[in-house]
Design an enzyme around this catalytic site. Structure first.
Site, short mmCIF file in Angstrom:
data_model
loop_
_atom_site.label_atom_id
_atom_site.label_comp_id
_atom_site.label_asym_id
_atom_site.label_seq_id
_atom_site.Cartn_x
_atom_site.Cartn_y
_atom_site.Cartn_z
CD GLN A 169 -3.21 0.69 1.92
OE1 GLN A 169 -4.10 0.03 1.38
NE2 GLN A 169 -3.29 1.05 3.19
CD GLU A 212 -3.12 7.65 3.62
OE1 GLU A 212 -1.90 7.59 3.89
OE2 GLU A 212 -3.97 6.99 4.22
CG ASP A 249 -0.01 0.53 5.21
OD1 ASP A 249 -0.25 -0.68 5.47
OD2 ASP A 249 -0.90 1.39 5.18
CD GLU A 290 0.02 0.73 8.74
OE1 GLU A 290 -1.20 0.84 8.51
OE2 GLU A 290 0.83 1.68 8.60
CE LYS A 342 -5.21 3.68 9.97
NZ LYS A 342 -5.53 2.76 8.84
NE ARG A 371 -8.47 4.98 8.52
CZ ARG A 371 -9.31 3.99 8.83
NH1 ARG A 371 -10.03 4.05 9.94
NH2 ARG A 371 -9.41 2.92 8.05
CB SER A 372 -7.36 6.87 2.52
OG SER A 372 -8.61 6.25 2.73
CE LYS A 393 0.45 5.01 7.14
NZ LYS A 393 -0.22 3.69 7.11
#
Length: 426
Positions: A169, A212, A249, A290, A342, A371-372, A393
């Site tokens: 990712q 992102e 990730d 991750e 999160k 988050r995205s 992050k």
């Protein structure tokens, strides 16, 4: 005691153009504050339920009108004129009003919007910066943050964040030689533009970015992303493995099928996947993995931790979903050594604080993540400072929803020039 007199919500759009929710909380003395809630694309199966309308004729079913209505009616009517002695008391009332195991009745997006709007209103009432109020919630620093988190900044994206052109990712940059937020962003700017120049030279493409803000050229495979990241670091004049490191990730749940990991053109068993990740960590300056394995591959996570956990961070995201029950299981089985926190995965600030406390008590590192699907709201930056995150992050250094958080960190740093935390294993 603090009484809520009004809760009002509005459907707004996130950074991907999909709906989310913004809530305004008004207290009895007239103090008013708002909070906007993010949404993820790469979501764990155990996350709290983000309520969507399901009407295919509107936003392809992703509308948030019902969540908005739940704030404007159910939560407003139940909570107005109610006095709350603490954030935890308010959050417990929200959980009780929902009454479902995963917040599916009223929606975690509705509940979290109230939880954070209330927090911001109380901070405003107390005339405190939001990060000081967040610091008080964990009752460890008496309103006084002591450090800034180390940044992990998105450079390249694949997976669900970038149309699945490669399996993994994100490849993130860790400016490990930086001694401040400002210096971290200066280093990242150098590396990002070196990567952009190399992307144009190699692929002849303009700067197409992923959810992102990471660059997303058509890499041949996942390892090509790692090679390109190292080359960009060197082109920017920094030394990989000394000045700058990488964080990955993997998001392995998204390419796990029938007990195998479909990593680009490979079909790997869990043990082969661990060996493959270990090989990457030997050959590249990687300090964090991750979701290196799938969220339900509990049998093999302890083996990944055994193989690499003394050298790098083994972060659980989809594995843990900021859920105390899953975190306890991971602690007991020694499945990882870091929590990717999160807040919207669990639904209220108090529950997220409990998840953080469990991880820290186990000696884990905590990375606070956005988050995205983000908004221009910057409360996550205050949370990262107030909760003494080890890492933050937040995506790349482009796009306003990301810059809002980085710029907030710069603002806090200008007011409070604290040290940045050292990377624990470098």
């Amino acid at each position: 005691m603090n009484s809520i007199t009004s809760l009002t919500a509005l459907e707004i759009l996130d950074s991907r153009g999909w709906p989310t929710i913004k809530t305004t909380c008004t207290l009895a003395d007239g103090t008013r504050a708002s909070a906007s809630i993010p949404s993820g694309r790469s979501t764990g199966a155990a996350e709290a339920c983000e309520l969507r309308d399901g009407d295919p004729a509107r936003y392809r079913g992703k509308g948030c009108r019902q969540a908005v209505a739940n704030v404007n009616t159910t939560l407003h009517e139940a909570l107005r004129t109610t006095a709350f002695a603490s954030q935890q008391e308010l959050d417990q009332a929200l959980i009780a009003l929902d009454g479902s195991p995963n917040k599916q009745r009223l929606g975690a997006n509705a509940l979290l919007s109230v939880s954070i709007a209330f927090a911001r209103a109380i901070a405003a009432q107390q005339k405190r910066p939001l990060h000081e109020y967040f610091s008080y919630l964990i009752r460890e620093q008496a309103y006084q943050p002591t450090r800034f988190p180390r940044l992990t900044i998105n450079l390249f994206s694949g997976g669900r964040h970038a149309g699945k052109q490669v399996a993994i990712q994100d490849v993130l940059i860790v400016p490990s030689a930086a001694r401040s937020i400002d210096e971290s962003l200066v280093m990242m700017n150098d590396i990002y533009h070196a990567a952009a120049d190399r992307t144009f030279a190699r692929y002849g493409m303009r700067l197409l970015t992923a959810d992102e803000g990471g660059l997303a050229p058509p890499f041949e495979d996942s390892e090509a992303m790692l090679q390109a990241a190292v080359a960009a670091i060197e082109s920017a004049g920094w030394q990989p493995g000394r000045d700058v490191h990488l964080a990955l990730d993997i998001a392995a749940s998204h390419f796990y099928r029938d007990g195998r990991y479909l990593l680009d053109d490979r079909r790997l068993s869990p043990l082969e996947m661990i060996d493959h990740l270990s090989d990457w960590c030997r050959r590249y300056p990687i300090v964090s993995l991750e979701d290196g394995l799938a969220e339900d591959d509990w049998q093999h996570w302890p083996l990944l931790q055994q193989a690499l956990g003394e050298k790098i961070l083994i972060l659980g995201d989809d594995l843990l979903c900021t859920n105390p029950e899953r975190i306890r299981r991971a602690i007991d089985s020694r499945a990882c050594n870091g929590l990717l926190l999160k807040v919207n995965q669990i639904g209220t600030l108090s529950e997220a604080a409990a998840a953080r406390s469990l991880a820290k008590a186990a000696g884990w590192q905590v990375t606070i993540s956005v988050r995205s699907g983000e908004t221009e709201d910057n409360w996550a930056a205050d949370l990262a400072v107030g909760w003494a995150a080890d890492q933050f992050k937040n995506g790349s250094i482009t796009q306003s929803e990301r810059l809002a958080k980085y710029n907030r960190l710069l603002e806090i740093e200008a007011q409070r020039p604290l040290p940045i935390v050292d990377w624990p294993l470098v």
